[in-house]
Design an enzyme around this catalytic site. Structure first.
Site, PDB file in Angstrom:
ATOM      1  N   ARG A  89      29.535  26.065  46.729  1.00 39.25           N
ATOM      2  CA  ARG A  89      29.575  25.368  45.442  1.00 39.25           C
ATOM      3  C   ARG A  89      30.979  24.837  45.124  1.00 39.25           C
ATOM      4  NH1 ARG A  89      28.773  28.170  40.982  1.00 39.25           N
ATOM      5  NH2 ARG A  89      27.803  26.460  39.864  1.00 39.25           N
ATOM      6  N   ARG A 120      38.978  19.263  48.741  1.00 40.94           N
ATOM      7  CA  ARG A 120      39.141  17.810  48.739  1.00 40.94           C
ATOM      8  C   ARG A 120      40.529  17.432  49.226  1.00 40.94           C
ATOM      9  NH1 ARG A 120      36.695  17.418  42.686  1.00 40.94           N
ATOM     10  NH2 ARG A 120      34.521  17.874  43.222  1.00 40.94           N
ATOM     11  N   ARG A 169      24.732  40.115  37.768  1.00 40.20           N
ATOM     12  CA  ARG A 169      25.951  40.233  36.991  1.00 40.20           C
ATOM     13  C   ARG A 169      25.693  39.611  35.624  1.00 40.20           C
ATOM     14  NH1 ARG A 169      29.683  43.765  38.182  1.00 40.20           N
ATOM     15  NH2 ARG A 169      31.460  42.443  37.625  1.00 40.20           N
ATOM     16  N   ARG A 206      38.039  34.075  33.002  1.00 37.60           N
ATOM     17  CA  ARG A 206      38.445  32.748  32.550  1.00 37.60           C
ATOM     18  C   ARG A 206      38.492  32.704  31.030  1.00 37.60           C
ATOM     19  NH1 ARG A 206      33.081  28.983  33.920  1.00 37.60           N
ATOM     20  NH2 ARG A 206      31.526  30.331  32.936  1.00 37.60           N
ATOM     21  N   GLU A 222      36.378  35.536  28.890  1.00 37.89           N
ATOM     22  CA  GLU A 222      35.112  35.904  29.520  1.00 37.89           C
ATOM     23  C   GLU A 222      35.325  37.029  30.532  1.00 37.89           C
ATOM     24  OE1 GLU A 222      32.034  33.835  32.669  1.00 37.89           O
ATOM     25  OE2 GLU A 222      32.714  32.617  30.967  1.00 37.89           O
ATOM     26  N   TYR A 261      20.267  31.393  41.961  1.00 31.67           N
ATOM     27  CA  TYR A 261      21.245  30.733  41.109  1.00 31.67           C
ATOM     28  C   TYR A 261      20.816  29.279  40.957  1.00 31.67           C
ATOM     29  CZ  TYR A 261      25.380  29.101  38.840  1.00 31.67           C
ATOM     30  OH  TYR A 261      26.216  28.552  37.915  1.00 31.67           O
ATOM     31  N   ASP A 305      21.377  25.703  38.380  1.00 28.62           N
ATOM     32  CA  ASP A 305      21.985  25.028  37.243  1.00 28.62           C
ATOM     33  C   ASP A 305      20.894  24.398  36.381  1.00 28.62           C
ATOM     34  OD1 ASP A 305      24.665  25.596  37.804  1.00 28.62           O
ATOM     35  OD2 ASP A 305      24.780  23.961  39.256  1.00 28.62           O
TER      36      ASP A 305
END
Length: 316
Positions: free
Chosen positions: A122, A126, A199, A229, A250, A298, A300
């Protein structure tokens, strides 16, 4: 406009999904530019040319950076067996330890060697200065927040909403033409094969004047810092202006019975249990299991919507 369950930026490569969701809201284009702090320095994520040059104190061009990363990646790993091996094969030890090891251990509560290699896919590497966290062509945030989507979606005259009505396995589902179940698959079967592991996350909320961090999301990669984060919600709505700010720290932890499950862990022991539940699902009639919890994957937002639309197209 506060994302109560963590930051959510809608992004997809599926135009049908993008067009569908905009029936219920106005999407404002939004690019998520995530930063991470490691040993007191701020870097861009995903790892890009700027991250590489800053971390190694270099000024590589794209081809030089590719050659350099190739030279430090672990060539002894052919087929990565876990998250750590995948990272070491891609980017080598130093970048892995800085940006993935500590954060991943906090997020998942175990050593990265226990996690499947697929998780790392994920986050691409780059070799240009593109710091857009996502690669999908359609990216945005609802102008008036996500609540409006559901208010508009549920306003149809043929939809009846019952609140405070948690699913109970004692219900006689034969009374219904069809049931779509999106809760935890192990809960549906009263945990008869055991609980699947997840989790969960929890948040500490802060309100103050001004601007706390100048960015929507900043990760904290050092394992010594307990939170993963910080998200500051005023930066998700640059079309608005606010003198005060709301931000959340978090934290990640193992899911207990009273917690909301977020991320399926999908360890080998989990997948053995899940297979047993899925075999039982295959023997049921007039019920469809949909979404992250019911399929123990998982997913989105756009994946869930896309699968729901495909299901309706094929069956109705």
């Amino acid at each position: 406009m506060i994302h109560k369950y963590g930051p959510h930026i809608f992004n997809t490569d599926n135009k049908e999904v993008w067009d569908y969701i905009q029936q219920f809201c106005e999407m404002i284009p939004f690019i998520n530019r995530v930063k991470t702090i490691y040993k007191g320095k701020v870097y861009s994520l995903p790892i890009n040319l700027h991250t590489i040059n800053q971390f190694f104190d270099k000024s590589f061009n794209p081809e030089e950076a590719k050659e350099f990363i190739n030279s430090i990646s672990d060539k002894t790993i052919d087929e990565p067996k876990n998250f750590e091996e995948q990272a070491m094969k891609f980017i080598g030890k130093d970048l892995y330890k800085a940006f993935f090891y500590g954060y991943t251990k906090k997020q998942w509560g175990c050593e990265p060697t226990e996690l499947p290699a697929t998780i790392l896919k994920r986050l691409p590497v780059r070799f240009n200065y593109d710091d857009n966290y996502y690669v999908n062509p359609y990216q945005g945030i609802p102008k008036n927040g996500y609540t409006e989507i559901f208010e508009n979606m549920l306003s149809a005259s043929n939809i009846e909403v019952k609140l405070n009505t948690k699913f109970d396995s004692s219900w006689d589902l034969s009374e219904y033409e069809h049931t779509f179940y999106t809760g935890p698959i192990d809960s549906f079967f009263d945990f008869k094969y055991g609980r699947l592991s997840y989790r969960t996350v929890y948040f500490e909320k802060y309100v103050s004047d001004g601007d706390y961090q100048g960015n929507p999301v900043i990760n904290y990669a050092d394992p010594e810092i307990s939170y993963t984060r910080v998200h500051e919600h005023k930066h998700f709505t640059p079309w608005e202006s606010h003198d005060k700010t709301v931000y959340f720290k978090e934290y990640s932890k193992e899911t207990l019975e009273t917690d909301v499950p977020y991320y399926p862990k999908r360890l080998k022991s989990d997948m053995d249990i899940y297979e047993k539940y899925q075999n039982d699902v295959n023997n049921l009639n007039n019920i469809t299991f949909l979404g992250r919890l019911a399929t123990y994957r998982y997913m989105d937002m756009h994946h869930v919507i896309g699968e729901a639309l495909d299901l309706i197209d094929k069956n109705y």
